[in-house]
Design a protein around this motif. Structure first.
Motif, mmCIF file in Angstrom:
data_model
loop_
_atom_site.group_PDB
_atom_site.id
_atom_site.type_symbol
_atom_site.label_atom_id
_atom_site.label_comp_id
_atom_site.label_asym_id
_atom_site.label_seq_id
_atom_site.Cartn_x
_atom_site.Cartn_y
_atom_site.Cartn_z
ATOM 1 N N GLU A 1 0.829 -1.216 0.000
ATOM 2 C CA GLU A 1 0.000 0.000 0.000
ATOM 3 C C GLU A 1 0.859 1.260 0.000
ATOM 4 N N ALA A 2 1.926 1.259 0.825
ATOM 5 C CA ALA A 2 2.806 2.426 0.889
ATOM 6 C C ALA A 2 3.560 2.603 -0.421
ATOM 7 N N ALA A 3 4.000 1.500 -1.013
ATOM 8 C CA ALA A 3 4.709 1.572 -2.287
ATOM 9 C C ALA A 3 3.811 2.152 -3.376
ATOM 10 N N ALA B 1 1.728 9.359 -5.600
ATOM 11 C CA ALA B 1 2.075 10.741 -5.244
ATOM 12 C C ALA B 1 3.043 11.335 -6.254
ATOM 13 N N ALA B 2 3.981 10.523 -6.733
ATOM 14 C CA ALA B 2 4.907 11.006 -7.754
ATOM 15 C C ALA B 2 4.151 11.354 -9.030
ATOM 16 N N TRP B 3 3.229 10.493 -9.413
ATOM 17 C CA TRP B 3 2.433 10.759 -10.621
ATOM 18 C C TRP B 3 1.631 12.049 -10.457
ATOM 19 N N ALA C 1 1.721 -0.507 -9.960
ATOM 20 C CA ALA C 1 1.284 0.869 -9.702
ATOM 21 C C ALA C 1 1.009 1.643 -10.987
ATOM 22 N N LEU C 2 1.696 1.281 -12.067
ATOM 23 C CA LEU C 2 1.500 1.979 -13.339
ATOM 24 C C LEU C 2 0.441 1.336 -14.218
ATOM 25 N N GLY D 1 5.112 -6.301 -16.182
ATOM 26 C CA GLY D 1 3.843 -6.414 -16.883
ATOM 27 C C GLY D 1 3.740 -5.444 -18.047
ATOM 28 N N LEU D 2 4.882 -5.140 -18.674
ATOM 29 C CA LEU D 2 4.922 -4.205 -19.794
ATOM 30 C C LEU D 2 5.393 -4.921 -21.048
ATOM 31 N N ASP D 3 5.095 -4.323 -22.207
ATOM 32 C CA ASP D 3 5.579 -4.916 -23.447
ATOM 33 C C ASP D 3 6.900 -4.318 -23.884
ATOM 34 N N HIS D 4 7.327 -3.235 -23.221
ATOM 35 C CA HIS D 4 8.646 -2.670 -23.501
ATOM 36 C C HIS D 4 9.068 -1.740 -22.371
#
Length: 344
Positions: free
Chosen positions: A33-35, A41-43, A68-69, A132-135
């Motif tokens: 949750e904190a992570a 918050a950065a976003w 998170a993304l 979990g990204l394609d690049h």
């Protein structure tokens, strides 16, 4: 938040990049949750550049950053990860912790140095699975200090091929020293250097070779370790410098810097965050956080008005090199120093 472009790559980075070692449980545990809240918050503050590595928490940092993304438009942010350490499962599944390497996670895997071409491909594939990204946008050779020849002869050409095929947009090296990135800038076509701890308010070793080489060749530098592992956030007995106890003379220098900046109403950590952005080769400063509160404080410090008198006073007291470039005397967003189109 202002953005700039790494060299001629088209890869955009925000003036502040989010370092994810902290959310990989660097030194102490952080909850999911904190992570997530730290990345959120950065976003919210406009940060769109995120740096991670398999090394950070044995993949935990990559998994948490990816989660998170998730759901955000992939064209609206930049992710960098690193190659050079493969994660191999322990046969017994891990019965202890990874604190010997600095991370409060179960030691389910072991790190295996590998700067071979095959190692690069395997590392990136595993990172994409965890994220979990394609690049990823940027791939960095991670701490090849004792593997320089293999990194130069095998790993770098593999990254160069991937960039040529459009799999990667930018490639580079991430280290805590200056000699090796200077060599890579001279002998290869890397786009970016992630230089940790060697171009800070406290020390400017990077001015000798790395930053001039980068500037002359149209390459970019991202500066990490701007607090020298915490010393410049709150210099006091017991503070660490380069992750070890601070030598007395270094602590004295940091305390004198703090006295100078505070006389001008500026916290030392604000000056430390802003200082690297004064050099034309520096595209971004990289700062880690493990909570939303830490992120918001970092953004607040970076956006503080910085009187030119601060730099003048540091120079007058012999605490800053006479010819070290410094930022303009007002926040970056007022000067327009790092101009670029807004993120879409």
């Amino acid at each position: 938040m202002r953005t700039t472009t790494l060299g001629g790559t088209g890869v955009r980075v925000t003036e502040l990049s989010f370092g994810t070692a902290g959310i990989g449980n660097l030194f102490r545990p952080v909850t999911d949750e904190a992570a997530y809240a730290a990345v959120e918050a950065a976003w919210d503050a406009g940060v769109r550049t995120f740096d991670t590595a398999p090394h950070y928490g044995l993949g935990l940092s990559e998994r948490r950053l990816g989660a998170a993304l998730r759901g955000r438009d992939r064209d609206t942010y930049t992710v960098s990860t690193k190659v050079g350490r493969l994660l191999e499962p322990h046969a017994e599944g891990g019965r202890g912790d990874d604190l010997a390497h600095g991370f409060a996670v179960p030691d389910t895997h072991r790190r295996v140095w590998d700067f071979s071409s095959d190692g690069v491909l395997r590392s990136l594939e595993a990172s994409l699975n965890r994220l979990g990204l394609d690049h990823v946008d940027i791939a960095l050779l991670h701490d090849p200090d004792h593997h320089a020849e293999q990194a130069l002869i095998e790993a770098y050409p593999a990254l160069e091929r991937l960039r040529g095929e459009g799999v990667l947009k930018a490639i580079g090296i991430g280290v805590n020293q200056c000699a090796l990135p200077a060599r890579f800038l001279r002998e290869t076509d890397i786009d970016v250097v992630l230089l940790a701890g060697r171009y800070t308010l406290l020390e400017q070793e990077g001015l000798a070779e790395v930053l001039p080489e980068a500037a002359a060749r149209g390459r970019s530098v991202i500066v990490g370790g701007v607090f020298n592992s915490g010393l410049l956030t709150d210099p006091k007995p017991g503070a660490t410098y380069d992750y070890t106890p601070t030598p007395p003379q270094v602590l004295d220098r940091a305390l004198r810097m703090k006295a100078v900046t505070e006389r001008h109403g500026v916290p030392l950590r604000a000056a430390a965050l802003r200082f690297p952005l004064g050099h034309q080769a520096v595209a971004s400063v990289l700062s880690g956080a493990r909570s939303a509160e830490e992120v918001r404080d970092t953004v607040d410090q970076l956006e503080r008005t910085m009187p030119a008198a601060v730099w003048d006073a540091l120079r007058a007291e012999g605490l800053l090199r006479p010819h070290a470039p410094v930022p303009a005397g007002m926040p970056v967003e007022e000067t327009g120093r790092l101009k670029g189109e807004p993120w879409g």
